[in-house]
Design an enzyme around this catalytic site. Structure first.
Site, PDB file in Angstrom:
ATOM      1  N   ASP A 130       0.873  -1.172   0.000  1.00 41.32           N
ATOM      2  CA  ASP A 130       0.000   0.000   0.000  1.00 41.32           C
ATOM      3  C   ASP A 130       0.907   1.218   0.000  1.00 41.32           C
ATOM      4  O   ASP A 130       1.646   1.442   0.969  1.00 41.32           O
ATOM      5  CB  ASP A 130      -0.890  -0.027   1.255  1.00 41.32           C
ATOM      6  CG  ASP A 130      -1.831   1.164   1.353  1.00 41.32           C
ATOM      7  OD1 ASP A 130      -1.626   2.158   0.623  1.00 41.32           O
ATOM      8  OD2 ASP A 130      -2.760   1.121   2.178  1.00 41.32           O
ATOM      9  N   ASN A 190       3.120   2.718 -10.632  1.00 40.30           N
ATOM     10  CA  ASN A 190       1.855   2.837 -11.346  1.00 40.30           C
ATOM     11  C   ASN A 190       0.686   3.217 -10.443  1.00 40.30           C
ATOM     12  O   ASN A 190      -0.266   3.843 -10.908  1.00 40.30           O
ATOM     13  CB  ASN A 190       1.541   1.507 -12.037  1.00 40.30           C
ATOM     14  CG  ASN A 190       0.109   1.426 -12.505  1.00 40.30           C
ATOM     15  OD1 ASN A 190      -0.273   1.994 -13.529  1.00 40.30           O
ATOM     16  ND2 ASN A 190      -0.735   0.717 -11.741  1.00 40.30           N
ATOM     17  N   TYR A 248      -6.534  15.986  -9.176  1.00 37.12           N
ATOM     18  CA  TYR A 248      -5.795  14.956  -9.913  1.00 37.12           C
ATOM     19  C   TYR A 248      -4.704  15.534 -10.812  1.00 37.12           C
ATOM     20  O   TYR A 248      -3.537  15.149 -10.715  1.00 37.12           O
ATOM     21  CB  TYR A 248      -6.752  14.112 -10.747  1.00 37.12           C
ATOM     22  CG  TYR A 248      -6.049  13.091 -11.600  1.00 37.12           C
ATOM     23  CD1 TYR A 248      -5.468  11.961 -11.017  1.00 37.12           C
ATOM     24  CD2 TYR A 248      -5.926  13.251 -12.981  1.00 37.12           C
ATOM     25  CE1 TYR A 248      -4.798  11.020 -11.790  1.00 37.12           C
ATOM     26  CE2 TYR A 248      -5.261  12.317 -13.763  1.00 37.12           C
ATOM     27  CZ  TYR A 248      -4.705  11.201 -13.169  1.00 37.12           C
ATOM     28  OH  TYR A 248      -4.042  10.282 -13.936  1.00 37.12           O
ATOM     29  N   LYS A 285      -0.390  15.134 -10.714  1.00 34.43           N
ATOM     30  CA  LYS A 285       0.514  14.593 -11.728  1.00 34.43           C
ATOM     31  C   LYS A 285       1.605  15.605 -12.083  1.00 34.43           C
ATOM     32  O   LYS A 285       2.728  15.225 -12.403  1.00 34.43           O
ATOM     33  CB  LYS A 285      -0.275  14.181 -12.968  1.00 34.43           C
ATOM     34  CG  LYS A 285      -1.167  12.964 -12.735  1.00 34.43           C
ATOM     35  CD  LYS A 285      -0.352  11.747 -12.278  1.00 34.43           C
ATOM     36  CE  LYS A 285      -1.187  10.493 -12.166  1.00 34.43           C
ATOM     37  NZ  LYS A 285      -0.393   9.301 -11.795  1.00 34.43           N
TER      38      LYS A 285
END
Length: 256
Positions: free
Chosen positions: A61, A88, A178, A182
């Site tokens: 995790d 990922n 989000y 990134k």
């Protein structure tokens, strides 16, 4: 410790579903010893069994430091090194499916003036801090490899260059939750590249595109096979392969 001198040892985080699963599946099919990292151990074991080809499930995790450290110790004990790390694991939101929102409805609720700070913290914990924590734990194992590579799975949505263009198709989707996570991941990746520039460890960024997966509420355009393609290709690059690149699923360079 198993005899793995002639096999590439690959760890893929968040690999029990979606793009991570497809990446793990394809790399295992190509003769790699794939360690399938999964937050839920049972789901990870089910995924590893489905993949076969010697794939091994590891409880990992990325928001739990103990599970990361335990995974690192397991890899050292069983294999002695790590050749490829594919970061990922990632999430896009905490509310969309729960509230039954479409992607466009959800994006409208994440504008800077009204974005949920609590949701932002959860997303960033996985997408940014989780990646750096895994990197720190796995770096000593990567240093044991003669040909190590780190592949961080990002998104074109994180490109400041593209989003700064008001005519860009991406700018309407840029939000603090989000997309900005990134952007932060890209910055973290750059810091890895700079730290490792005088070593043999290569670092690359890949955007898998807008794929049909849980991350996109299955509203994406690209298949999992398409989304995984560039991640797999970069993960398989040899010692002469490039470092410091940011490419899309169809092998196009992304401006940072």
């Amino acid at each position: 410790m198993m005899d793995s001198k002639n096999m590439r040892i690959v760890l893929v985080t968040g690999a029990n579903q979606g793009i991570g699963f497809q990446v793990a599946k394809e790399l295992a099919m190509r003769g790699k010893k794939v360690l399938l990292g999964s937050r839920d151990k049972k789901r990870g074991e089910k995924a590893a069994k489905e993949i076969g080809n010697g794939c091994v499930a590891i409880h990992l995790d990325v928001t739990d430091r103990k599970s990361i450290q335990d995974a690192s110790e397991f890899i050292r004990r069983e294999y002695g090194r790590l050749d490829v790390l594919v970061n990922n694991a990632g999430i896009s939101n905490t509310r969309m499916q729960k509230l039954g929102l479409s992607m466009h409805e959800y994006m409208a609720s994440t504008r800077a003036s009204i974005a949920s700070i609590d949701e932002m913290r959860v997303v960033w914990d996985t997408n940014v801090f989780g990646v750096l924590t895994v990197y720190q734990a796995m770096l000593p194992l990567l240093r044991e490899s003669k040909d190590a590579r780190i592949v961080n799975v990002s998104s074109t949505l994180g490109s400041l260059n593209l989003n700064a263009d008001p005519n860009s198709d991406y700018s309407s989707f840029y939000s603090p939750v989000y997309a900005a996570s990134k952007t932060a991941l890209n910055g973290i990746t750059l810091s890895m590249m700079l730290e490792l520039k005088d070593t043999s460890i290569k670092v690359n960024l890949v955007s898998p595109g807008f794929t049909k997966s849980a991350l996109t509420n299955f509203e994406g355009f690209e298949s999992l096979e398409d989304g995984a393609r560039e991640v797999v290709s970069v993960a398989e690059l040899g010692p002469e392969g490039p470092t410091g690149t940011f490419t899309t699923w169809d092998n196009v360079l992304v401006p940072w």
